[in-house]
Design an enzyme around this catalytic site. Structure first.
Site, short mmCIF file in Angstrom:
data_model
loop_
_atom_site.label_atom_id
_atom_site.label_comp_id
_atom_site.label_asym_id
_atom_site.label_seq_id
_atom_site.Cartn_x
_atom_site.Cartn_y
_atom_site.Cartn_z
CB SER A 81 -0.95 0.01 1.20
OG SER A 81 -2.12 -0.72 0.90
CE LYS A 84 -4.68 1.75 -0.69
NZ LYS A 84 -4.11 0.44 -0.34
CB SER A 136 -4.57 1.34 3.83
OG SER A 136 -3.69 0.84 2.87
CE LYS A 241 -1.84 3.82 2.80
NZ LYS A 241 -1.63 2.71 3.75
#
Length: 372
Positions: A81, A84, A136, A241
């Site tokens: 993730s 992202k 997320s 993140k």
């Protein structure tokens, strides 16, 4: 002594942007020769950085762009993730955050981590970016991709943006970071992408928000919270993140500000809990910043490519995308891969016309296209 390797970036083909221009991949490690090493590269004259179980990492000063320490900086790994961050950097400037949408069933049904989208609720784009970067949400990632014109277009946009940022180790195959063959990034690229995001106030707002109200059906709301644990326990933490899948293992990119300087740490392929290790790497970065020689640099983005000007007097080119394609053309197009195909078509007038009128136009086909 640093071990010199041929960076994967040098083997990548240039990536075409929607404007038609291309950015060529470099033949040397981006950010400096030392960053081509797979081993630990640390600066002289200061204590070594703290140990981490991460296979790859980068510690850098966002303010100056100086890379302070690295291990296998350009090693290509599954990003989970943390990808992202690229989704957000690419789409935040393109989408109106105040626009309201209703997500598709496809977006709501995405596997892995989710913020909980429902086809029975309406959301602002602003809500979806919160769901993307705080919770997320793979469902939010797909919804944003569909709003941007579809999954194929969004993948093209994300990969073009990665090349503009000179993140040549990064290949995006999904907007969420869910594992897919051919998808990759590197600790260097994650730091580079995060630095670009931190320059955008909206990006900073999404990644630093700890809790937020999120829409639900029938006008109700529920609270979502940021998955970045360091927001609650590390002084000066801005955010960014984290990610995890069973194949990618743990990955994280985070930034904090102290004394007017921002340090970013990115790690990839970590088997266990990494929060304390990241905090120690951040501490080390603040301690040695300005006291030693940098081992490399986070490079600046390339200029936005512009279409080449047309010769004076030439007629403008009109691109046509037909709603329904003839069977033969549809069959040929379905066999396309990542390369664009240009199809020349001739339209022949009826018997009342005095000649042939040839119309040329290019048809650019869109590429077809766990927890994270």
């Amino acid at each position: 002594m640093w071990t010199k390797i041929v960076p994967i970036a040098a083997l990548l083909a240039s990536a075409s942007l929607t404007s038609g221009a291309a950015y060529a991949a470099p033949t040397t490690p981006v950010g400096g020769e030392a960053l081509g090493s797979r081993g630990l590269v640390a600066p002289p004259g200061v204590k070594k950085p703290p140990k981490t179980k991460a296979t790859s990492y980068v510690v850098a000063d966002v303010t100056t762009g100086e890379v302070l320490a690295a291990k296998d900086a350009h090693g290509r790994y599954l990003p989970a993730s943390t990808l992202k961050t690229l989704t957000a950097v690419t789409l935040i400037p393109k989408l109106d955050k105040d626009r309201t949408i209703r997500p598709s069933q496809n977006a709501c049904n995405q596997e892995g981590s989710a913020v909980g989208l429902s086809v029975k609720a309406k959301y602002k784009i602003d809500d979806l970016f919160n769901g993307l970067m705080m919770s997320s949400g793979n469902d939010a990632a797909m919804a944003l991709a569909e709003i941007n014109g579809g999954l194929d277009k969004t993948m093209r946009d994300m990969n073009a943006e990665a090349k503009r940022l000179q993140a040549y180790d990064t290949v995006a195959k999904t907007p969420s970071g869910l594992d897919k063959p051919g998808q990759s990034s590197s600790a260097y690229d994650l730091a580079l992408i995060a630095r670009a995001g931190l320059a955008n106030p909206e990006f900073r707002r999404y990644i630093s928000t700890k809790t937020a109200d999120f829409p639900a059906p029938k006008g109700k709301h529920y609270e979502i919270s940021n998955h970045n644990k360091l927001l609650w326990r590390y002084e000066g933490m801005i955010g960014v993140k984290n990610g995890w899948t069973s194949k990618a293992l743990g990955s994280f990119v985070g930034a904090a500000t102290r004394g007017g300087h921002t340090i970013v740490v990115s790690i990839m392929r970590h088997e266990g809990g990494f929060w304390d290790e990241v905090a120690q790497l951040l501490d080390w970065g603040f301690e040695v910043r300005g006291r030693t020689t940098a081992i490399g640099k986070l490079v600046d983005p390339l200029p936005v490519a512009r279409p080449a000007p047309q010769p004076a007097g030439s007629a403008p080119v009109t691109k046509v995308t037909p709603a329904v394609q003839p069977p033969l053309l549809g069959t040929a197009a379905s066999k396309q891969t990542d390369s664009s195909r240009t199809v020349g078509m001739a339209v022949i007038g009826g018997g009342l016309l005095f000649g042939l009128v040839w119309l040329g136009f290019g048809i650019r086909r869109r590429r077809r296209g766990s927890r994270s």
